[in-house]
Design an enzyme around this catalytic site. Sequence first.
Site, PDB file in Angstrom:
ATOM      1  N   GLY A   1       0.811  -1.205   0.000  1.00 60.18           N
ATOM      2  CA  GLY A   1       0.000   0.000   0.000  1.00 60.18           C
ATOM      3  C   GLY A   1       0.850   1.263   0.000  1.00 60.18           C
ATOM      4  O   GLY A   1       2.048   1.237   0.305  1.00 60.18           O
TER       5      GLY A   1
ATOM      6  N   VAL B   1       0.866   3.994   1.966  1.00 59.39           N
ATOM      7  CA  VAL B   1       1.432   4.390   3.256  1.00 59.39           C
ATOM      8  C   VAL B   1       2.485   3.400   3.709  1.00 59.39           C
ATOM      9  O   VAL B   1       3.558   3.779   4.200  1.00 59.39           O
ATOM     10  CB  VAL B   1       0.319   4.542   4.312  1.00 59.39           C
ATOM     11  CG1 VAL B   1       0.924   4.808   5.699  1.00 59.39           C
ATOM     12  CG2 VAL B   1      -0.641   5.663   3.927  1.00 59.39           C
TER      13      VAL B   1
ATOM     14  N   ASP C   1      -3.794 -12.488   6.172  1.00 56.58           N
ATOM     15  CA  ASP C   1      -5.080 -12.128   5.591  1.00 56.58           C
ATOM     16  C   ASP C   1      -5.943 -11.528   6.699  1.00 56.58           C
ATOM     17  O   ASP C   1      -6.347 -12.227   7.632  1.00 56.58           O
ATOM     18  CB  ASP C   1      -5.743 -13.380   5.007  1.00 56.58           C
ATOM     19  CG  ASP C   1      -7.064 -13.074   4.321  1.00 56.58           C
ATOM     20  OD1 ASP C   1      -7.568 -11.935   4.454  1.00 56.58           O
ATOM     21  OD2 ASP C   1      -7.604 -13.977   3.656  1.00 56.58           O
ATOM     22  N   LEU C   2      -6.213 -10.233   6.615  1.00 55.83           N
ATOM     23  CA  LEU C   2      -6.970  -9.559   7.673  1.00 55.83           C
ATOM     24  C   LEU C   2      -8.411 -10.028   7.780  1.00 55.83           C
ATOM     25  O   LEU C   2      -9.097  -9.682   8.735  1.00 55.83           O
ATOM     26  CB  LEU C   2      -6.929  -8.043   7.459  1.00 55.83           C
ATOM     27  CG  LEU C   2      -5.588  -7.365   7.751  1.00 55.83           C
ATOM     28  CD1 LEU C   2      -5.677  -5.874   7.459  1.00 55.83           C
ATOM     29  CD2 LEU C   2      -5.157  -7.594   9.192  1.00 55.83           C
TER      30      LEU C   2
ATOM     31  N   TYR D   1      -4.597   3.648  10.821  1.00 55.43           N
ATOM     32  CA  TYR D   1      -4.986   4.774   9.965  1.00 55.43           C
ATOM     33  C   TYR D   1      -6.465   4.697   9.610  1.00 55.43           C
ATOM     34  O   TYR D   1      -6.973   3.647   9.227  1.00 55.43           O
ATOM     35  CB  TYR D   1      -4.137   4.787   8.693  1.00 55.43           C
ATOM     36  CG  TYR D   1      -2.659   4.881   8.990  1.00 55.43           C
ATOM     37  CD1 TYR D   1      -2.074   6.098   9.332  1.00 55.43           C
ATOM     38  CD2 TYR D   1      -1.861   3.738   8.967  1.00 55.43           C
ATOM     39  CE1 TYR D   1      -0.728   6.175   9.643  1.00 55.43           C
ATOM     40  CE2 TYR D   1      -0.513   3.802   9.278  1.00 55.43           C
ATOM     41  CZ  TYR D   1       0.050   5.024   9.614  1.00 55.43           C
ATOM     42  OH  TYR D   1       1.384   5.092   9.932  1.00 55.43           O
TER      43      TYR D   1
ATOM     44  N   TYR E   1     -17.772   1.877   3.161  1.00 48.22           N
ATOM     45  CA  TYR E   1     -16.367   2.089   3.509  1.00 48.22           C
ATOM     46  C   TYR E   1     -16.242   2.930   4.783  1.00 48.22           C
ATOM     47  O   TYR E   1     -15.559   2.540   5.740  1.00 48.22           O
ATOM     48  CB  TYR E   1     -15.638   2.772   2.359  1.00 48.22           C
ATOM     49  CG  TYR E   1     -14.250   3.248   2.716  1.00 48.22           C
ATOM     50  CD1 TYR E   1     -13.238   2.338   3.006  1.00 48.22           C
ATOM     51  CD2 TYR E   1     -13.955   4.607   2.766  1.00 48.22           C
ATOM     52  CE1 TYR E   1     -11.957   2.780   3.345  1.00 48.22           C
ATOM     53  CE2 TYR E   1     -12.680   5.056   3.087  1.00 48.22           C
ATOM     54  CZ  TYR E   1     -11.688   4.134   3.382  1.00 48.22           C
ATOM     55  OH  TYR E   1     -10.443   4.574   3.724  1.00 48.22           O
TER      56      TYR E   1
ATOM     57  N   LYS F   1     -14.868   1.723   8.518  1.00 49.55           N
ATOM     58  CA  LYS F   1     -13.719   2.364   9.157  1.00 49.55           C
ATOM     59  C   LYS F   1     -14.103   2.946  10.523  1.00 49.55           C
ATOM     60  O   LYS F   1     -13.321   2.877  11.487  1.00 49.55           O
ATOM     61  CB  LYS F   1     -13.149   3.456   8.248  1.00 49.55           C
ATOM     62  CG  LYS F   1     -12.512   2.937   6.973  1.00 49.55           C
ATOM     63  CD  LYS F   1     -11.275   2.087   7.239  1.00 49.55           C
ATOM     64  CE  LYS F   1     -10.093   2.917   7.693  1.00 49.55           C
ATOM     65  NZ  LYS F   1      -8.873   2.089   7.884  1.00 49.55           N
TER      66      LYS F   1
END
Length: 288
Positions: A10, A12, A35-36, A98, A124, A128
């Site tokens: 990614g 970041v 794997d999240l 993040y 999304y 988050k």
Amino acid sequence: MRMLIIGRHGQVSRELQSRLGAVGELIVLGRDELDLAQPEQIRRQVRSVGPDLIINAAAHTAVDLAESEPDLAFAINSTAPGILAEEALTLDVPLIHYSTDYVFDGEKVGPYTEDDTPHPLGVYGKSKWAGERAIAEVSGKHLILRTSWVYSNHGRNFLLTMQRLLQEKPELRIVADQIGAPTWAGTIANSTLALIERWQAGGTAWGTYHLTAQGETSWFGFAQAIGEALRQQGKPCATLIPIPSSEYPTPAVRPLNSRLDCSRLAREWGVSQPDWQTALQACLAGQP
């Protein structure tokens, strides 16, 4: 110090990897290793590494795709951060995570502060925001860093897309009524490094903070700045036409106001960011 960075490719993460090696050993786990969406795999990998600091730089960031796969978005953006917070608490180490301006609906007139109540518009943002709550409920040492409009010289982002399209098309129609701060991934990594150094020096002001470039613009204004940089290099550049969001419909609704007030981070940690134009020039010049 052993730092576990979750996410390898990614924007970041790549910038973090180029900077954090100076303050400790980096263990970087990409999707192939962790794997999240698999809770037990998360616990097993964290316990195997035994880090002194966990940085979660991975997320389901496909805003429009999340609308059609909410279960996966919530697994990665909500459930996984909560598990990471639990493992960090067990190890008694900090977690840096993040988040995003998308936790807000964009209806506020001025910049959002950390005290404003989130009200996300789409899957999304909702996932988050759920991830933020999951971390906070564990009550361990953590920094949740909300940012916006992230770009870099790697991956898929507005900067790279505009650089290509501006040279391919005679004319581009760009949304002009969404306002925010384009934030270079390098700025996020530099600020993260500063936070780690302040933590090592005794900083403990854990919690949620806003971390974006200073200043504001629209996507149209950002595209204009990218185009001007191309012109200075003698490259062709399309004509830009401003349009309202209503003329560019997407599966996920975007907040019109993505401005985040970052004064708390400067006040409590002594960490501030450059203005977005300066950061853009640094990114384009390949600066660290």
